[in-house]
Motif scaffolding. Sequence first.
Motif, short mmCIF file in Angstrom:
data_model
loop_
_atom_site.label_atom_id
_atom_site.label_comp_id
_atom_site.label_asym_id
_atom_site.label_seq_id
_atom_site.Cartn_x
_atom_site.Cartn_y
_atom_site.Cartn_z
N GLN A 175 0.80 -1.23 0.00
CA GLN A 175 0.00 0.00 0.00
C GLN A 175 0.83 1.28 0.00
N GLY A 179 -0.22 3.76 3.32
CA GLY A 179 -0.93 2.63 3.90
C GLY A 179 -0.68 2.48 5.38
N ARG A 182 -3.27 4.45 7.25
CA ARG A 182 -4.68 4.19 6.98
C ARG A 182 -5.43 4.05 8.31
N VAL A 253 -8.35 -4.00 2.34
CA VAL A 253 -8.23 -2.91 1.38
C VAL A 253 -8.09 -3.46 -0.03
N ASP A 254 -8.37 -2.59 -1.03
CA ASP A 254 -8.19 -2.99 -2.41
C ASP A 254 -6.75 -2.71 -2.85
N ALA A 256 -5.51 -0.32 -4.40
CA ALA A 256 -5.10 1.07 -4.24
C ALA A 256 -5.02 1.50 -2.78
N GLY A 257 -5.25 0.54 -1.87
CA GLY A 257 -5.18 0.86 -0.45
C GLY A 257 -6.45 1.45 0.13
N ARG A 258 -7.55 1.42 -0.65
CA ARG A 258 -8.83 1.95 -0.14
C ARG A 258 -9.57 0.87 0.63
N GLY A 259 -10.21 1.26 1.73
CA GLY A 259 -10.95 0.31 2.55
C GLY A 259 -12.11 -0.31 1.78
N ARG A 263 -15.51 3.92 4.10
CA ARG A 263 -14.80 4.98 3.40
C ARG A 263 -14.10 5.94 4.36
N GLY A 264 -14.50 5.93 5.61
CA GLY A 264 -13.89 6.83 6.58
C GLY A 264 -14.65 6.84 7.88
#
Length: 311
Positions: A175, A179, A182, A253-254, A256-259, A263-264
């Motif tokens: 990540q 990452g 995160r 995470v995917d 791209a490092g997104r959860g 989302r937040g």
Amino acid sequence: MPLTRAEPAAGTEDTRAVSPAVDLVLGASACCLACVFTNPLEVVKTRLQLQGELQAPGTYPQPYRGFVASIAAVARADGLSGLQKGLAASLLYQGLMNSVRFYCYSLACQAGLTQQPGGTVIAGAVAGALGAFVGSPAYLVKTQLQAQTVAEMAVGHQHHHQSLLGAMETIWRQQGLAGLWRGVGGAVPRVMVGSAAQLATFASAKAWVQERQWLPEDSWLVALAGGMISSVAVVAVMTPFDVVSTRLYNQPVDGAGRGLLYRGLADCLVKIWRQEGPPALYKGLGPAYLRLGPHTILSMLFWDELRKLAR
């Protein structure tokens, strides 16, 4: 979260005799010593907070039920050593976070900011936020390591890390540097509200105990009682942010490092509220309270003794 320079515990000397740099080392060391004793409660709290993630109440298995039963469940599944899972990461987090907190708060005291109206609370909140940011990578790894267990007792996503350094290397490789931070959006509010609530209530709670004259005025038990009373307020305002922080740190995470789950901070709060109900925001409340009081008092006790040795 012992930031007590403005109101020293009973029996302590004026902390202005110790420089911010020394306070940095001694404060961080005291919190690390306390962490050794309270880390098992942190393991149980993490498991309880992840249990039932994104599932409606009553529809998911509950391998962890209650405080005492959860401790026994962890010991059965992972052995007695399992109660100290993530200890190295917890110590790193306590060292990083509290060294920044104590140093920044000491600077605020030296500058006279804590003598202004509301200065103690503001300085504590800002120092806590900075400490949480610096210590976030260690808290991320701590959460993921403490969540790991055998399949039949698993709750939340399982990351399968082997060690502190191995986890950081894996996160960095997959990540990137970002990452490692995160989930920091949930950690900073958690520490800010906890620091502010503790500083706002500890001194008054301790004074109330002294006024009742239940205990000798110079006894360390006065600080213990004040800390336990203050902890009620701290846990009440901090636990929802603690649950959210645990979920954000532990989610998969995917590329791209997104959860993949949240989302937040706001998205996590809403999803927990809607799918698990408002009480889910207070999962792990018992272990959180039982950890916070002893951790605060042990930290203060060790800090005071280390400062005496430093003199």
